[in-house]
Structures are given as structure tokens and as C-alpha cells.
Design a protein around this motif. Sequence first.
Motif, PDB file in Angstrom:
ATOM      1  N   SER A 170       0.846  -1.302   0.042  1.00 26.81           N
ATOM      2  CA  SER A 170      -0.039  -0.154  -0.225  1.00 26.81           C
ATOM      3  C   SER A 170       0.849   1.333  -0.084  1.00 26.81           C
ATOM      4  CB  SER A 170      -0.868   0.260   1.301  1.00 26.81           C
ATOM      5  OG  SER A 170      -1.849  -0.953   1.021  1.00 26.81           O
ATOM      6  N   ASP A 171       1.672   1.285  -1.063  1.00 25.38           N
ATOM      7  CA  ASP A 171       2.659   2.418  -1.163  1.00 25.38           C
ATOM      8  C   ASP A 171       1.909   3.632  -1.605  1.00 25.38           C
ATOM      9  OD1 ASP A 171       4.523   4.403  -1.845  1.00 25.38           O
ATOM     10  OD2 ASP A 171       6.144   3.078  -2.288  1.00 25.38           O
ATOM     11  N   MET A 172       1.530   4.527  -0.693  1.00 28.86           N
ATOM     12  CA  MET A 172       0.621   5.623  -1.303  1.00 28.86           C
ATOM     13  C   MET A 172       1.284   6.764  -1.663  1.00 28.86           C
ATOM     14  SD  MET A 172      -2.434   4.561  -0.830  1.00 28.86           S
ATOM     15  CE  MET A 172      -3.206   3.106  -0.231  1.00 28.86           C
ATOM     16  N   SER A 173       2.629   6.372  -2.191  1.00 28.57           N
ATOM     17  CA  SER A 173       3.308   7.646  -2.798  1.00 28.57           C
ATOM     18  C   SER A 173       3.272   7.479  -4.320  1.00 28.57           C
ATOM     19  CB  SER A 173       4.812   7.666  -2.382  1.00 28.57           C
ATOM     20  OG  SER A 173       5.506   6.507  -2.748  1.00 28.57           O
ATOM     21  N   VAL A 174       2.607   6.091  -4.728  1.00 27.76           N
ATOM     22  CA  VAL A 174       2.810   5.859  -6.231  1.00 27.76           C
ATOM     23  C   VAL A 174       1.228   6.177  -6.610  1.00 27.76           C
ATOM     24  CG1 VAL A 174       2.552   4.038  -7.850  1.00 27.76           C
ATOM     25  CG2 VAL A 174       4.363   4.120  -5.928  1.00 27.76           C
ATOM     26  N   LYS A 175       1.122   7.058  -7.678  1.00 31.45           N
ATOM     27  CA  LYS A 175      -0.377   7.481  -7.950  1.00 31.45           C
ATOM     28  C   LYS A 175      -1.508   6.219  -8.237  1.00 31.45           C
ATOM     29  CE  LYS A 175      -1.834  10.952 -11.509  1.00 31.45           C
ATOM     30  NZ  LYS A 175      -1.540  11.480 -12.708  1.00 31.45           N
ATOM     31  N   LEU A 176      -0.775   5.243  -8.952  1.00 31.15           N
ATOM     32  CA  LEU A 176      -1.814   4.122  -9.180  1.00 31.15           C
ATOM     33  C   LEU A 176      -2.251   3.526  -8.122  1.00 31.15           C
ATOM     34  CD1 LEU A 176      -2.950   2.923 -11.952  1.00 31.15           C
ATOM     35  CD2 LEU A 176      -0.988   1.115 -11.504  1.00 31.15           C
ATOM     36  N   VAL A 177      -1.403   3.424  -7.145  1.00 24.42           N
ATOM     37  CA  VAL A 177      -1.954   2.583  -5.933  1.00 24.42           C
ATOM     38  C   VAL A 177      -3.112   3.647  -5.116  1.00 24.42           C
ATOM     39  CG1 VAL A 177      -1.070   1.674  -3.560  1.00 24.42           C
ATOM     40  CG2 VAL A 177       0.334   1.586  -5.622  1.00 24.42           C
ATOM     41  N   VAL A 178      -2.631   4.870  -5.061  1.00 21.20           N
ATOM     42  CA  VAL A 178      -3.703   5.804  -4.464  1.00 21.20           C
ATOM     43  C   VAL A 178      -5.067   5.671  -5.073  1.00 21.20           C
ATOM     44  CG1 VAL A 178      -4.009   8.146  -3.935  1.00 21.20           C
ATOM     45  CG2 VAL A 178      -1.987   7.348  -3.633  1.00 21.20           C
ATOM     46  N   ALA A 179      -4.791   5.679  -6.522  1.00 19.93           N
ATOM     47  CA  ALA A 179      -6.392   5.612  -7.158  1.00 19.93           C
ATOM     48  C   ALA A 179      -7.062   4.347  -7.039  1.00 19.93           C
ATOM     49  CB  ALA A 179      -6.207   5.972  -8.706  1.00 19.93           C
ATOM     50  N   ASN A 180      -6.428   3.298  -6.802  1.00 19.63           N
ATOM     51  CA  ASN A 180      -6.849   2.030  -7.074  1.00 19.63           C
ATOM     52  C   ASN A 180      -6.822   1.126  -5.569  1.00 19.63           C
ATOM     53  OD1 ASN A 180      -7.883   1.961 -10.012  1.00 19.63           O
ATOM     54  ND2 ASN A 180      -5.739   2.541  -9.896  1.00 19.63           N
ATOM     55  N   ASN A 197       2.292   5.124 -17.681  1.00 14.85           N
ATOM     56  CA  ASN A 197       3.197   4.653 -16.689  1.00 14.85           C
ATOM     57  C   ASN A 197       2.540   4.266 -15.303  1.00 14.85           C
ATOM     58  OD1 ASN A 197       5.375   4.383 -15.043  1.00 14.85           O
ATOM     59  ND2 ASN A 197       6.263   6.605 -15.208  1.00 14.85           N
ATOM     60  N   PRO A 198       2.922   3.226 -15.095  1.00 17.77           N
ATOM     61  CA  PRO A 198       2.215   2.598 -14.080  1.00 17.77           C
ATOM     62  C   PRO A 198       3.116   2.997 -12.490  1.00 17.77           C
ATOM     63  CG  PRO A 198       3.327   0.793 -15.068  1.00 17.77           C
ATOM     64  CD  PRO A 198       3.419   1.975 -15.754  1.00 17.77           C
ATOM     65  N   PHE A 199       4.215   3.407 -12.789  1.00 18.89           N
ATOM     66  CA  PHE A 199       5.105   3.835 -11.502  1.00 18.89           C
ATOM     67  C   PHE A 199       4.984   5.047 -11.149  1.00 18.89           C
ATOM     68  CE2 PHE A 199       6.699  -0.382 -13.282  1.00 18.89           C
ATOM     69  CZ  PHE A 199       6.595  -1.164 -12.380  1.00 18.89           C
ATOM     70  N   GLU A 200       4.107   6.087 -11.912  1.00 19.53           N
ATOM     71  CA  GLU A 200       4.447   7.504 -11.477  1.00 19.53           C
ATOM     72  C   GLU A 200       4.082   7.895 -10.020  1.00 19.53           C
ATOM     73  OE1 GLU A 200       2.207   9.344 -14.816  1.00 19.53           O
ATOM     74  OE2 GLU A 200       1.746  11.086 -13.355  1.00 19.53           O
ATOM     75  N   ARG A 201       4.963   8.429  -9.577  1.00 19.14           N
ATOM     76  CA  ARG A 201       4.724   9.021  -8.043  1.00 19.14           C
ATOM     77  C   ARG A 201       3.476  10.289  -7.919  1.00 19.14           C
ATOM     78  NH1 ARG A 201       7.299   5.878  -4.172  1.00 19.14           N
ATOM     79  NH2 ARG A 201       9.426   5.030  -5.073  1.00 19.14           N
ATOM     80  N   ILE A 202       3.145  10.281  -6.828  1.00 26.47           N
ATOM     81  CA  ILE A 202       2.396  11.490  -6.546  1.00 26.47           C
ATOM     82  C   ILE A 202       2.982  12.167  -5.442  1.00 26.47           C
ATOM     83  CG2 ILE A 202       0.827  10.190  -4.969  1.00 26.47           C
ATOM     84  CD1 ILE A 202      -1.548  11.695  -6.103  1.00 26.47           C
ATOM     85  N   PHE A 203       2.832  13.591  -5.476  1.00 29.98           N
ATOM     86  CA  PHE A 203       3.003  14.437  -4.330  1.00 29.98           C
ATOM     87  C   PHE A 203       2.325  15.688  -4.242  1.00 29.98           C
ATOM     88  CE2 PHE A 203       5.763  17.483  -1.929  1.00 29.98           C
ATOM     89  CZ  PHE A 203       6.261  16.761  -1.212  1.00 29.98           C
ATOM     90  N   PRO A 204       1.817  16.128  -2.755  1.00 28.73           N
ATOM     91  CA  PRO A 204       2.142  15.292  -1.696  1.00 28.73           C
ATOM     92  C   PRO A 204       1.742  13.998  -1.464  1.00 28.73           C
ATOM     93  CG  PRO A 204       0.427  17.086  -1.453  1.00 28.73           C
ATOM     94  CD  PRO A 204       0.963  17.011  -2.805  1.00 28.73           C
ATOM     95  N   VAL A 205       2.087  13.369  -0.767  1.00 29.42           N
ATOM     96  CA  VAL A 205       1.619  11.737  -0.531  1.00 29.42           C
ATOM     97  C   VAL A 205       0.079  11.799   0.270  1.00 29.42           C
ATOM     98  CG1 VAL A 205       2.190   9.648   0.564  1.00 29.42           C
ATOM     99  CG2 VAL A 205       3.954  10.926  -0.653  1.00 29.42           C
ATOM    100  N   PRO A 206      -0.969  11.391  -0.331  1.00 28.29           N
ATOM    101  CA  PRO A 206      -2.078  11.326   0.533  1.00 28.29           C
ATOM    102  C   PRO A 206      -2.119  10.266   1.557  1.00 28.29           C
ATOM    103  CG  PRO A 206      -2.225  10.315  -1.496  1.00 28.29           C
ATOM    104  CD  PRO A 206      -0.838  10.396  -1.457  1.00 28.29           C
TER     105      PRO A 206
END
Lengths: 175, 645
Positions: free
Chosen positions: B64-74, B145-154
Motif C-alpha cells: 500500500s505504497d501511497m506515494s504511487v499514483k496508481l496505488v492511491v487511485a486503486n 506509466n504505472p509507476f508514476e509517483r504522487i506528491f504530496p503523499v495522501p
Amino acid sequence: MNRWLLWIPLVLFSLFFAIVAGGLMRPKDNIIESKMIGKPIPEFALPAAIEQRPALTTTDLATGKPQLLNIFASWCLPCIAEAPQLLALEQAGVSINGIASRDTPEDIANFLNRWGNPYVRIGTDVRSAVQLELGSSGVPETFVIDGNGVIVHQHIGDIRKEDVAELLDILEKAG
Amino acid sequence: MIAEAGLIALWLAASMAFLQFALCTIGLVKGQDEFFAAIRPVAIAQGVLVALSFLLLVWLFVRSDMSVKLVVANSVAIKPLIYKISGAWGNHEGSMLLWVAIMGLAGACIGIFERNLKTKTLVTTLGAQAFISIGFYAYLLIASNPFERIFPVPADGQGLNPLLQDIGLALHPPTLYIGYVGLSIAFSFAVGAMITRDVGPEFAKAMRPWVLGAWVFLTLGITAGSYWAYYELGWGGWWFWDPVENASLMPWLAATALLHSVTVLATRDGLRAWTLMLAVVAFSMSMIGTFLVRSGVLTSVHAFAVDPERGSFILALLAIYIGGAMALFALRVGTVKEGSQFEPVSREGALVANNLLLSAILGIVFIGTLYPLVVEGFSDEMISVGPPYFNLATGPLALILVAIMAAGPLLRWRRDQAKALLNRISIPVFLTAAALFALVIFTSSMSVLPLLGLALAAGIAVASFAPLWNRNLRRTPMHVYGMVLAHFGVAVALVGMASETSFTEEKLVAATPGDEIMVNNWKIKFQAIEPVAGPNWTALEARVTAQYEDEAIHEIAPQNRMFASAQMQTSEAALLTRWNGQLYVVLGDSDEQGRWQLRIWWKPFVTLIWYGGVLIALGGLLAMVGRLRRAVRQKQQRAYAEAVI
């Protein structure tokens, strides 16, 4: 085998490509307008939905005076939201007829007791057959019908407060 | 760091694919064999790298690495582990990564296991496989890109679509994808063979196990998908002719035709051009299916992530690969020598009929699926094509097809007598007639298609075993058993379909706790409504007891689930399975007086649809294993014979 026949798959694929590329270019439009606008309402005769109001047939909708035809259902939440607006239209002297879609008499009666009954006549459309013939794809929808029974306008979705004036305007022009 | 590692692995895999393609091209152009030696290891390296990249994505979901956009969204931290894992492919980017991972692994498998193809054809095949992969790598790396990061981390994720939080659907996409993408092997084989003009029985024998393998997964995937839609959507139907379902059916139809025509090519050296075309079409249908689903160009109940720009990208890939393969076909097949000839009444004749009918059904489904798009293109009208069209148009053809399926295996190769066939098939024909007679007398108002389907199924069930009559069962090759099993599976599924269509009983009631409802022989009692809670949902659960005649009373509990993270409601149907059918209960909404809507179906023999599907897949598996074992044994015999000489 004829050499030219071997190109058929490529030709078919090109056709597919053209169709799909065209589909991708077009913006998506999710509102489905009725094809019936400008045409007389189709022939139908719906039985009465509740005891307190008479049944609804095509001839009831060509009385020489413009009317509203509202498609609703007791199981439909936006129908509750638009109930006050329908009552306001009734207060303003508009004659409103209802078609209850996929519903039961008890449920319709309960719904009208609770949220008000603006209808002159209510027909029950158990299988949505008449609704489909009218070119309506959901509830609630409201049609403006002129004195000759011709559909002049279709309102898709619930009638909001800001829509009431527009509907009154269209009704007046249809008269 | 995991995300970056995943991305690096993906880039490396892409460069391996490029190298693989380059080795093939340079080797072919220069005619130097030393380039060929390297191609197998490169293909294997590509497979390993892309698989690693995919596993790293799964790991991100597990953590559950919430710094990755795809994980956050799904995903969401409180989700059960299995759905965290399946969340990795329950979305656009992840499923595309799964797609290329399987594609890369398929190439690696060719590199490791394929020993029967001529070197040049093998190299071209691997080159074609790499060429297709390059496009999809580009698509992933540039557009998704599935590995895109997201910032700030939710703090937490948004959760997975509740409909996808189901064990069936966790496994359904990978299975289906292995089938879809496995067909790329057949495609690459065909491209390789067209370039080297090496089309014949040896080529067909090499291609056949790969086709069978992909087809087994595709069959299982479709069967599982059908069952998922049946119990998860709560509509009680098992096939909706939805564009997404059609997208999976079309490659299956083409692959089914292919694996029959490849047999003609392998055994009799016939249908060369046709088999090549089918191999191209089968994977083309997979790609087109993916495109239709992913681009949102067709409206479907499966509202996946939809993005027209991505659609254009995939469409461009389709134009290159499918258009390219078909142009190659037109240019090259004329120079491939025609195979041997045969009489209309023969095994080949039956297989050609099978192929034509499957292609016709494929055409009907294809046109029906695209028709709304055509209409929109030429007018402002919006239409949708529904089950009435598909059932009416494909049903009769499908029935003819299964009738031929019963007769085909009983025909001799090259030439046979119609009269002799009638002799061999007299018992099944009699059974069909008897079943038809009985059904007409004892059932009321069955519609024509299910009636014929049920009657035919009786005959086919017996006819499918006819190839084993008068045969030494111990010496009968395994692939014959595979065919028998698969054809029997078709009969089983057909009984399920016809029975479900004709004999289902449905009741929709507004019930208060304490009410008793009779449906067929079931006494159903609505006991109570209770709130229940799961890990990431709360639900209203109906306590219902059901009793079939005087048998034991069973408790079932249909639910209305509310998912906390997605603000979405799903209906969890309760199923009770007996040997002769399934009871299907769905809980609806309540009204003011505390009555609850209960929708109850009794579906006689409905489960046979999916048992049939599994049997068909098992038959395919048996045939594949049988073919492989026979190939190995023949090789050993040859080696032994050479050693003795």
C-alpha cells in the motif's frame, strides 16, 4: 486463387480503422434526445395507475390546449426532487398528465400521498412500453405537448426550480 | 525505490525487445547465423525483466505504497490482501503492464521450449513477437506509466471499484490475458512463416500446442467472466452481449477456428493460407478487443478507465500490427504453395464447414458490436445492439455448428461416403429426434432455439463419445480423448444454456420478515434483515431460509453492500446450488412500510453452462499435453532409430 482476393482482409481492416477513428474523433454525448420531437404522440391507452385518477390515452393529450406529460416512478429519487416544481406548475394552471413507469398501484399511491399529486390523469406503464415509444430513456422526463397532441419539447431529468419559467414559456408558445 | 526499480526494469525489458527485433532483422538481411544464436537468450531476458517489473508493481500494491499514483487511485490500506494484489491489474496501467508481461513471458517461453520450428522461422517469429512488444512498451512508457509517483503523499488511497473486489474477478483478468496475449504467439508464428514462406505440416505441428494453450486459458477466462457477471452483477443473466464480453468472445471464436484449421494443415497439409489468416485474425481480435475496452469508443456497462488519447495510441498500434500483417498476407501468401485437395464429404470438409460457421458467427458479433459506432458516424442517432439481434443471428449458426461438430470426428480424411456417416451417427440422430419429440410433448411453449438446442445436446453428448467406439481405449491417443471431452463439454454447456433460457422461474416480491414465498419447488422464508460489517464495507443482509421440497433447510443471506471508500453500493446475490440447478436471491431496496424487495430465480441446470466451459478447457488441455507427449516420443524414436542405424 485470385491474387486480388488476398487484399480483402486488409481492406476490411481499413474500413474498421476508418469507422473507429471516426468514433474516437467525435465528442461523446450522453444525452439521448427523443426522435419524437415535432411528431404527434404515438397511439396508446394506459390503464389508471391509482383509483383516484382516470386512465390516460392518446386522445386525452390532444385537447386543444398545451399540456405536460411527466414520466415518473415511485422508486425514482429525482422524481421526489422535482415534485415541488410539478406542484408549482400545477398551481400556475398547467395541466399535467403522468405516466408511472414500472410501478405498482400501492407504491404510486404512497408516493403521491407523501410528495403531492399534481396530475390530472395517470396511466401505468408496467413494462415501459409507452415510455420507449415516446423516445424516453429514463425517469423522470417531461414532454411538452401542444393542443394537437404534437410533442414540442422534451425535458430530460428532474425539473429544477430554474427550469419552471422556461417550461411555462414553451407551454405558452405552444398554445 | 521499488517504483523506480520497476520503471527501470520496464525500460530494460523494452530495450531487450528492441535488441531482439534488431538481431532478427540484421540476421535476416545479412543472412548471418551468428545473430540468430543470441536471440533466444535475449527473448528470455526480456521476459524475465518485464515479469520483474510487473511483480514490483504488485509489491507496491501489497505494501500500500501511497506515494504511487496508481496505488492511491486503486487501493486502500484496509483492503484484504488478495484484493490489494488484484488491485495491481484492476486498473488501466496495471492491466496494460500485465499485458506486456505476458507477452514478454510468451516470447521467453518460445525461446526456451520451441524446438520444432526451423531456425529461420523461429528467429522471425521471435522478431515479430518483439516488434509487437515494442509498441506496447512505448504505449506504457509514454502514455500510461504505472509507476508514476504522487506528491504530496495522501494519507490513504481511494479504493478499488467494489465490483472488482471479488475472488472471481481477482483471477479473471490474468486468465483472460494469458489467453489473449498467448494468441500473439500464433500471430508471430504466422508472420514468421509468411516471411520465410515456411508453411506446412511441420510448422502447423509446432504452432498447435501454443494455440491450444492460449485457447485453454481464453476458454477458462470467458467461463469465469460469465460466472462472475452472473453472480456479481445481480441481474441473473450469464451473457449480456456487452461490448466487453464480445471483445473476449471474438478472439475465442477465431482461435477455435484456428485450432481446427491448424489440424487440417498438420495432418493433410491443406488450408495453408486460411490457417495463416486465422492466426493473424485471432490475435488481431485480441488487440481490437483491448482497444474497444480501453478506448471507451463503445459504451459498455464495464466502465473502465476511459481515455480517447490512449485510444488513439492503441489504434495506431493496431494499424501498424494488424494492417502490416494483413498487407504481408496479401503480398506473400500468393507465393506460398497451395496445400493438398479434398472432397466435400470428408474430415477436412467438416472442418472447413466448422471454420466457415465460426467465422460467420465472428462476423456477426463483430458487426453487431461495431454497428452502433457506424450509425453514430453517419447520423446523430445513438443505438445499441442487444441480445435479440445476437441471439437470433448467431443461434441458428451455432446450432448447425454443433451438429457438424458431432459428425465431423466420425468422417475419414480426404474422402468419405455420406451414407457411411449416417450409419455411424444413427444413434445420436435417433436420440436427438426422440429428445425433440419428448420436449414438444412434455413441455409447454419452449421457443425454437432452446428447444432445438436441448434436443441437439442429447445427440451430441452421445456423438461426442462416438470417436472412441470400436477403438482400443488404451491405445487411443490422448488428444483424441481431449477432443471427446471438449465436444462433450459443448453439449453440457448447451444443455445449461437452453435449460436456463426456457425453464427459469422468476419472482419479484415486496416481502416483510416472516413472509413465505414459493418458487418452483422451493419454499423460501424471509426471516429478518440485519446490518453486517466487513473489512471495508457495511451491508444490510437478509436472512432467508430456503427449502427444496422436504429436504434440509438452508440459510442464505443476500446483501446490499455499501463500500466506505467508494461510496458505492453493490448487490451480493445469494446462491444455493443443487445438482439440478441454482436458487438465486437478490435483495433490493425497502419501501416506507418496511417491505423489502426480493428477486428470486430458480434456474434449472444453469451451472452446466460453466461446467461445460471447464470441460471444454480441460479437453483442450488434454489435447495439448497429448500432442506434446507424442512429439517428444516421436523425437526419441527418431533418435533411437538413428542411434541403431
